[in-house]
Design a protein around this motif. Structure first.
Motif, PDB file in Angstrom:
ATOM      1  N   ALA A   1       0.831  -1.204   0.000  1.00  0.00           N
ATOM      2  CA  ALA A   1       0.000   0.000   0.000  1.00  0.00           C
ATOM      3  C   ALA A   1       0.867   1.256   0.000  1.00  0.00           C
ATOM      4  CB  ALA A   1      -0.930  -0.004   1.213  1.00  0.00           C
ATOM      5  N   SER A   2       1.945   1.249   0.762  1.00  0.00           N
ATOM      6  CA  SER A   2       2.793   2.441   0.801  1.00  0.00           C
ATOM      7  C   SER A   2       3.534   2.640  -0.514  1.00  0.00           C
ATOM      8  CB  SER A   2       3.767   2.364   1.979  1.00  0.00           C
ATOM      9  OG  SER A   2       4.611   1.246   1.860  1.00  0.00           O
ATOM     10  N   ILE A   3       3.983   1.567  -1.156  1.00  0.00           N
ATOM     11  CA  ILE A   3       4.648   1.683  -2.460  1.00  0.00           C
ATOM     12  C   ILE A   3       3.668   2.215  -3.502  1.00  0.00           C
ATOM     13  CG2 ILE A   3       5.651   0.353  -4.361  1.00  0.00           C
ATOM     14  CD1 ILE A   3       6.957  -1.436  -2.225  1.00  0.00           C
ATOM     15  N   LEU A   4       2.466   1.657  -3.531  1.00  0.00           N
ATOM     16  CA  LEU A   4       1.466   2.124  -4.497  1.00  0.00           C
ATOM     17  C   LEU A   4       1.077   3.574  -4.251  1.00  0.00           C
ATOM     18  CD1 LEU A   4      -0.840  -1.015  -4.809  1.00  0.00           C
ATOM     19  CD2 LEU A   4       0.748  -0.097  -6.511  1.00  0.00           C
ATOM     20  N   ALA A   5       0.896   3.952  -2.995  1.00  0.00           N
ATOM     21  CA  ALA A   5       0.537   5.334  -2.680  1.00  0.00           C
ATOM     22  C   ALA A   5       1.657   6.287  -3.096  1.00  0.00           C
ATOM     23  CB  ALA A   5       0.243   5.480  -1.190  1.00  0.00           C
ATOM     24  N   GLY A   6       2.896   5.903  -2.855  1.00  0.00           N
ATOM     25  CA  GLY A   6       4.025   6.741  -3.262  1.00  0.00           C
ATOM     26  C   GLY A   6       4.137   6.865  -4.764  1.00  0.00           C
ATOM     27  N   ALA A   7       3.929   5.753  -5.482  1.00  0.00           N
ATOM     28  CA  ALA A   7       4.009   5.781  -6.944  1.00  0.00           C
ATOM     29  C   ALA A   7       2.883   6.628  -7.539  1.00  0.00           C
ATOM     30  CB  ALA A   7       3.956   4.360  -7.500  1.00  0.00           C
ATOM     31  N   ILE A   8       1.684   6.469  -7.022  1.00  0.00           N
ATOM     32  CA  ILE A   8       0.548   7.266  -7.508  1.00  0.00           C
ATOM     33  C   ILE A   8       0.783   8.745  -7.236  1.00  0.00           C
ATOM     34  CG2 ILE A   8      -1.906   7.741  -7.109  1.00  0.00           C
ATOM     35  CD1 ILE A   8      -2.214   4.668  -6.676  1.00  0.00           C
ATOM     36  N   THR A   9       1.302   9.054  -6.055  1.00  0.00           N
ATOM     37  CA  THR A   9       1.596  10.448  -5.718  1.00  0.00           C
ATOM     38  C   THR A   9       2.667  11.013  -6.632  1.00  0.00           C
ATOM     39  OG1 THR A   9       1.019  10.024  -3.412  1.00  0.00           O
ATOM     40  CG2 THR A   9       2.311  12.000  -3.872  1.00  0.00           C
TER      41      THR A   9
END
Length: 112
Positions: free
Chosen positions: A95-103
């Motif tokens: 979740a943190s990797i995806l949130a960072g990539a989306i951001t």
């Protein structure tokens, strides 16, 4: 001409020296200590190796990214902050990797 040859030898000397040092470090742990049980205090400290190494690898890429010539970039700073926040709140790596990539991609898109 002779300085080029000397420089070539010094580069190869550094490469061979670093290779030998890297092999010696790995052999020490895998060849010499690998078959013996490690004390509990060593195993406890080894658990934190990734936690210490990964931020040391990532921080320079966030603070001085090569993509911007070393200038701080708001998109990368925002992505790092979101990744850290989601990681601390959710305790979920994916979740943190995806949130960072989306951001990162979202802010890069918004900034042009």
């Amino acid at each position: 001409m002779s300085s080029d040859v000397t420089q070539d030898y010094s580069i190869w000397l550094v490469i061979v020296g670093l290779g030998a040092g890297s092999f010696a470090l790995r052999y020490l742990f895998l060849g010499v200590i690998g078959s013996r049980p490690m004390p509990a205090w060593v195993l406890r400290h080894l658990r934190y190796t990734a936690v210490a190494i990964i931020p040391a690898l990532v921080a320079p890429m966030v603070v001085w990214p090569a993509a911007t010539g070393g200038a701080p970039d708001p998109a990368r700073m925002a992505a790092a902050a979101v990744t850290l926040a989601v990681g601390l709140i959710s305790r979920n790596v994916i979740a943190s990797i995806l949130a960072g990539a989306i951001t990162l991609y979202g802010v890069l898109y918004l900034l042009g």
